[in-house]
Design a protein around this motif. Sequence first.
Motif, PDB file in Angstrom:
ATOM      1  N   ARG B 149       0.827  -1.214   0.000  1.00  0.00           N
ATOM      2  CA  ARG B 149       0.000   0.000   0.000  1.00  0.00           C
ATOM      3  C   ARG B 149       0.857   1.258   0.000  1.00  0.00           C
ATOM      4  O   ARG B 149       0.526   2.244  -0.645  1.00  0.00           O
ATOM      5  N   GLN B 150       1.968   1.212   0.746  1.00  0.00           N
ATOM      6  CA  GLN B 150       2.830   2.397   0.799  1.00  0.00           C
ATOM      7  C   GLN B 150       3.364   2.754  -0.585  1.00  0.00           C
ATOM      8  O   GLN B 150       3.675   3.896  -0.866  1.00  0.00           O
ATOM      9  N   LYS B 151       3.443   1.739  -1.459  1.00  0.00           N
ATOM     10  CA  LYS B 151       3.948   1.991  -2.811  1.00  0.00           C
ATOM     11  C   LYS B 151       2.806   2.322  -3.782  1.00  0.00           C
ATOM     12  O   LYS B 151       2.914   3.227  -4.589  1.00  0.00           O
ATOM     13  N   PHE B 152       1.709   1.555  -3.690  1.00  0.00           N
ATOM     14  CA  PHE B 152       0.648   1.679  -4.702  1.00  0.00           C
ATOM     15  C   PHE B 152      -0.681   2.232  -4.185  1.00  0.00           C
ATOM     16  O   PHE B 152      -1.594   2.454  -4.965  1.00  0.00           O
ATOM     17  N   GLY B 153      -0.805   2.370  -2.861  1.00  0.00           N
ATOM     18  CA  GLY B 153      -2.077   2.835  -2.310  1.00  0.00           C
ATOM     19  C   GLY B 153      -3.094   1.726  -2.111  1.00  0.00           C
ATOM     20  O   GLY B 153      -4.092   1.915  -1.433  1.00  0.00           O
ATOM     21  N   THR B 154      -2.871   0.565  -2.717  1.00  0.00           N
ATOM     22  CA  THR B 154      -3.791  -0.575  -2.607  1.00  0.00           C
ATOM     23  C   THR B 154      -2.970  -1.846  -2.371  1.00  0.00           C
ATOM     24  O   THR B 154      -1.852  -1.949  -2.875  1.00  0.00           O
ATOM     25  N   ALA B 155      -3.525  -2.801  -1.637  1.00  0.00           N
ATOM     26  CA  ALA B 155      -2.845  -4.092  -1.464  1.00  0.00           C
ATOM     27  C   ALA B 155      -2.983  -4.889  -2.755  1.00  0.00           C
ATOM     28  O   ALA B 155      -3.974  -4.737  -3.479  1.00  0.00           O
ATOM     29  N   MET B 156      -2.007  -5.751  -3.039  1.00  0.00           N
ATOM     30  CA  MET B 156      -2.070  -6.502  -4.289  1.00  0.00           C
ATOM     31  C   MET B 156      -3.260  -7.445  -4.347  1.00  0.00           C
ATOM     32  O   MET B 156      -3.830  -7.667  -5.414  1.00  0.00           O
TER      33      MET B 156
END
Lengths: 175, 318
Positions: B149-156
């Motif tokens: 989330r810290q990278k993309f805002g959403t969990a994979m």
Amino acid sequence: MLDGDPYHIVENEFVKPGKGQAFNRVKVRNLKTGRVVDRTFKSGDSVEAADVLEVEMQYLYTDGEEWHFMNQESYEQYAANKTAVGDAANWLKDQDICEVTLYNGSPLSVTAPNFVELQITQTDPGVRGDTATGGTKPATLETGATVKVPLFVEENEIIKIDTRTGEYVSRVKDN
Amino acid sequence: MVEWRPSISAQGLQRRARMLARARAFFADRNVLEVETPLLTSRTVTDPNIQSLAAFVDGEARYLQTSPEYAMKRLLAAGVGDIYQICKSFRAQEKGAVHNPEFTLIEWYRRDFSLQQIMRETVALIEELLFDLTLSKNATYVPYADAVRQKFGTAMTEMPLPQLRAIAAENGSVDSHAWTPEQLYDFIFSSVVAPTFSNGGLTVVFNYPASQAALAKLNDDDKNVAQRFEVFYGTLELANGFVELTDAEEQLMRFEQDNQQRLQQGLAEVEIDRRLISAIKHGLPDCAGVAGGFDRVAMLASRVDTISEVISFDWESA
């Protein structure tokens, strides 16, 4: 072969989480454009091999549209277009031996010898006393290319050039 | 002349020896028993991402262990209590700057340890082994989903498949349209998320997606995540641990799923280790276990970038 273009593998790094899929992160150079990019394959995946061959050839002549080369073993002749010859056009002199990369049998790129010796056809006279400053001036070569040379170098002299940087190396003493 | 010299320096050898002594003292202080188990075993792992090396002994295939996990769990089921082992392990096809097909694992099991406890002990051991090198930052503990989330805002796990594929493609994956979600997770995590981890200290990632549970127990409150963790220094993976699965039926089912996946990937099926299943059925005590890459920690301690520099003779010179 990637996305229809031939590539050369520059680096291949093995990447694998302890529990998880293994990958190969490769640095590849596009043989058409020279661009280097990073690509990751799943380990074990395969790609089509590119039909690429590097052959030493003798440069014959140019008609302005195409540059003609000859394979010295088979005497077979090849014509390379402007894109394939690229910067090498600045340095090619009749009978020079250079490396031609063939892709599916046609010239894809041409690499000039690392060092070439070319005659200066035009340069302004240097001003005496300026040599100490390390100043340079432009000089036009027999191939039409322009390089920077030290002020003491004169017209009609033959000079040695490093084709990888396009820089003057030294004067060549003529007989 | 043929190159015969070791790939490690004399100083490096001394550091390794000191690290081994420190590891043994660390476990002795905690009353954890040192054990040894066979390197050549009749059964091997089913994990589709781990390939074993076989040796033929009197016409019978024996496998070089990929980790001592199965044998150590049989010891645990026999009631020996807390145990550790420092041993060679072998994995086919794993060769690169930070991989050597023959490598040293430090593996240990602690009864009744929670995920919290085992993660902290792992960090304590790594810091103990680094001795003269002090990390500038304390370890960061981050759930897998939060790191993403810290990278993309959403969990994979919340991303639709086309989005995962798009992220993979943007980051240079080739032919990823054919990859499974787990393969996409592994690629995105190792190539895009892990590079965000600090180079000043350890990062402990925990609560992996249930699909990557391996031999870990699922989280009691959230069955979508497993009680599994990994320790990283930057992108370098140093250790992997679980609160261990103690349900024999569940374990057998995961092994069978592994074999189905193997067949789908065109790999040979692996005969399931029935002795391990019997041992778990008999009763594997509640415990947590860790496999630590001893050579990787040695790399960090020595500040070198290749595994060759921390082992006496690397694969090329062995």
